[in-house]
Design a protein around this motif. Structure first.
Motif, PDB file in Angstrom:
ATOM      1  N   HIS A   9       0.839  -1.197   0.000  1.00 19.15           N
ATOM      2  CA  HIS A   9       0.000   0.000   0.000  1.00 19.15           C
ATOM      3  C   HIS A   9       0.878   1.251   0.000  1.00 19.15           C
ATOM      4  O   HIS A   9       0.621   2.199  -0.741  1.00 19.15           O
ATOM      5  CB  HIS A   9      -0.924  -0.016   1.220  1.00 19.15           C
ATOM      6  CG  HIS A   9      -1.797   1.182   1.338  1.00 19.15           C
ATOM      7  ND1 HIS A   9      -2.872   1.406   0.506  1.00 19.15           N
ATOM      8  CD2 HIS A   9      -1.751   2.239   2.191  1.00 19.15           C
ATOM      9  CE1 HIS A   9      -3.446   2.552   0.851  1.00 19.15           C
ATOM     10  NE2 HIS A   9      -2.778   3.066   1.867  1.00 19.15           N
ATOM     11  N   TYR A  10       1.906   1.261   0.832  1.00 15.85           N
ATOM     12  CA  TYR A  10       2.831   2.387   0.894  1.00 15.85           C
ATOM     13  C   TYR A  10       3.515   2.595  -0.460  1.00 15.85           C
ATOM     14  O   TYR A  10       3.600   3.720  -0.947  1.00 15.85           O
ATOM     15  CB  TYR A  10       3.874   2.143   1.981  1.00 15.85           C
ATOM     16  CG  TYR A  10       4.996   3.161   1.966  1.00 15.85           C
ATOM     17  CD1 TYR A  10       4.842   4.391   2.574  1.00 15.85           C
ATOM     18  CD2 TYR A  10       6.200   2.871   1.333  1.00 15.85           C
ATOM     19  CE1 TYR A  10       5.858   5.332   2.553  1.00 15.85           C
ATOM     20  CE2 TYR A  10       7.223   3.797   1.306  1.00 15.85           C
ATOM     21  CZ  TYR A  10       7.052   5.020   1.919  1.00 15.85           C
ATOM     22  OH  TYR A  10       8.058   5.939   1.886  1.00 15.85           O
ATOM     23  N   GLU A  11       4.007   1.522  -1.057  1.00 12.32           N
ATOM     24  CA  GLU A  11       4.687   1.627  -2.351  1.00 12.32           C
ATOM     25  C   GLU A  11       3.752   2.163  -3.428  1.00 12.32           C
ATOM     26  O   GLU A  11       4.157   2.993  -4.247  1.00 12.32           O
ATOM     27  CB  GLU A  11       5.234   0.265  -2.787  1.00 12.32           C
ATOM     28  CG  GLU A  11       6.455  -0.165  -2.025  1.00 12.32           C
ATOM     29  CD  GLU A  11       6.974  -1.512  -2.472  1.00 12.32           C
ATOM     30  OE1 GLU A  11       8.186  -1.726  -2.331  1.00 12.32           O
ATOM     31  OE2 GLU A  11       6.186  -2.349  -2.951  1.00 12.32           O
ATOM     32  N   ASN A  12       2.524   1.684  -3.430  1.00 10.39           N
ATOM     33  CA  ASN A  12       1.567   2.143  -4.433  1.00 10.39           C
ATOM     34  C   ASN A  12       1.264   3.636  -4.289  1.00 10.39           C
ATOM     35  O   ASN A  12       1.041   4.322  -5.279  1.00 10.39           O
ATOM     36  CB  ASN A  12       0.269   1.348  -4.348  1.00 10.39           C
ATOM     37  CG  ASN A  12       0.436  -0.059  -4.870  1.00 10.39           C
ATOM     38  OD1 ASN A  12       1.364  -0.359  -5.621  1.00 10.39           O
ATOM     39  ND2 ASN A  12      -0.461  -0.933  -4.462  1.00 10.39           N
ATOM     40  N   ARG A  13       1.285   4.158  -3.088  1.00 10.22           N
ATOM     41  CA  ARG A  13       0.999   5.581  -2.861  1.00 10.22           C
ATOM     42  C   ARG A  13       2.201   6.467  -3.122  1.00 10.22           C
ATOM     43  O   ARG A  13       2.046   7.647  -3.406  1.00 10.22           O
ATOM     44  CB  ARG A  13       0.515   5.794  -1.437  1.00 10.22           C
ATOM     45  CG  ARG A  13      -0.849   5.154  -1.208  1.00 10.22           C
ATOM     46  CD  ARG A  13      -1.401   5.552   0.086  1.00 10.22           C
ATOM     47  NE  ARG A  13      -1.504   7.020   0.074  1.00 10.22           N
ATOM     48  CZ  ARG A  13      -2.136   7.722   0.983  1.00 10.22           C
ATOM     49  NH1 ARG A  13      -2.725   7.119   1.974  1.00 10.22           N
ATOM     50  NH2 ARG A  13      -2.181   9.026   0.919  1.00 10.22           N
TER      51      ARG A  13
END
Length: 71
Positions: free
Chosen positions: A53-57
């Motif tokens: 989730h962090y990487e996608n954001r």
């Protein structure tokens, strides 16, 4: 598969050894050595999910440019 198996044995041995050094109890050490990897596996699943989730954001994704449709 052999690497995974040997890592599991290493993980069990470390958990057992440290707990035994701290408690002196074979029963408690065995329980911790069996339960800790299971809890760690579940924690890792949620860690991976949160990290994804962090990487996608925070990934710099180039904006897709609209290509005109020619008919």
């Amino acid at each position: 598969m052999l690497k995974t198996f040997t890592f599991a044995i290493l993980h069990f041995s470390v958990a057992f050894g440290i707990t035994y050094l701290l408690t002196g109890s074979i029963g408690i050490s065995s329980t911790v050595a069996l339960v800790e990897p299971m809890v760690n596996t579940v924690a890792f699943y949620f860690h991976e999910k949160a990290w994804k989730h962090y990487e996608n954001r925070h990934t710099d994704k180039p904006q897709e440019k609209a290509v005109p449709h020619c008919a």
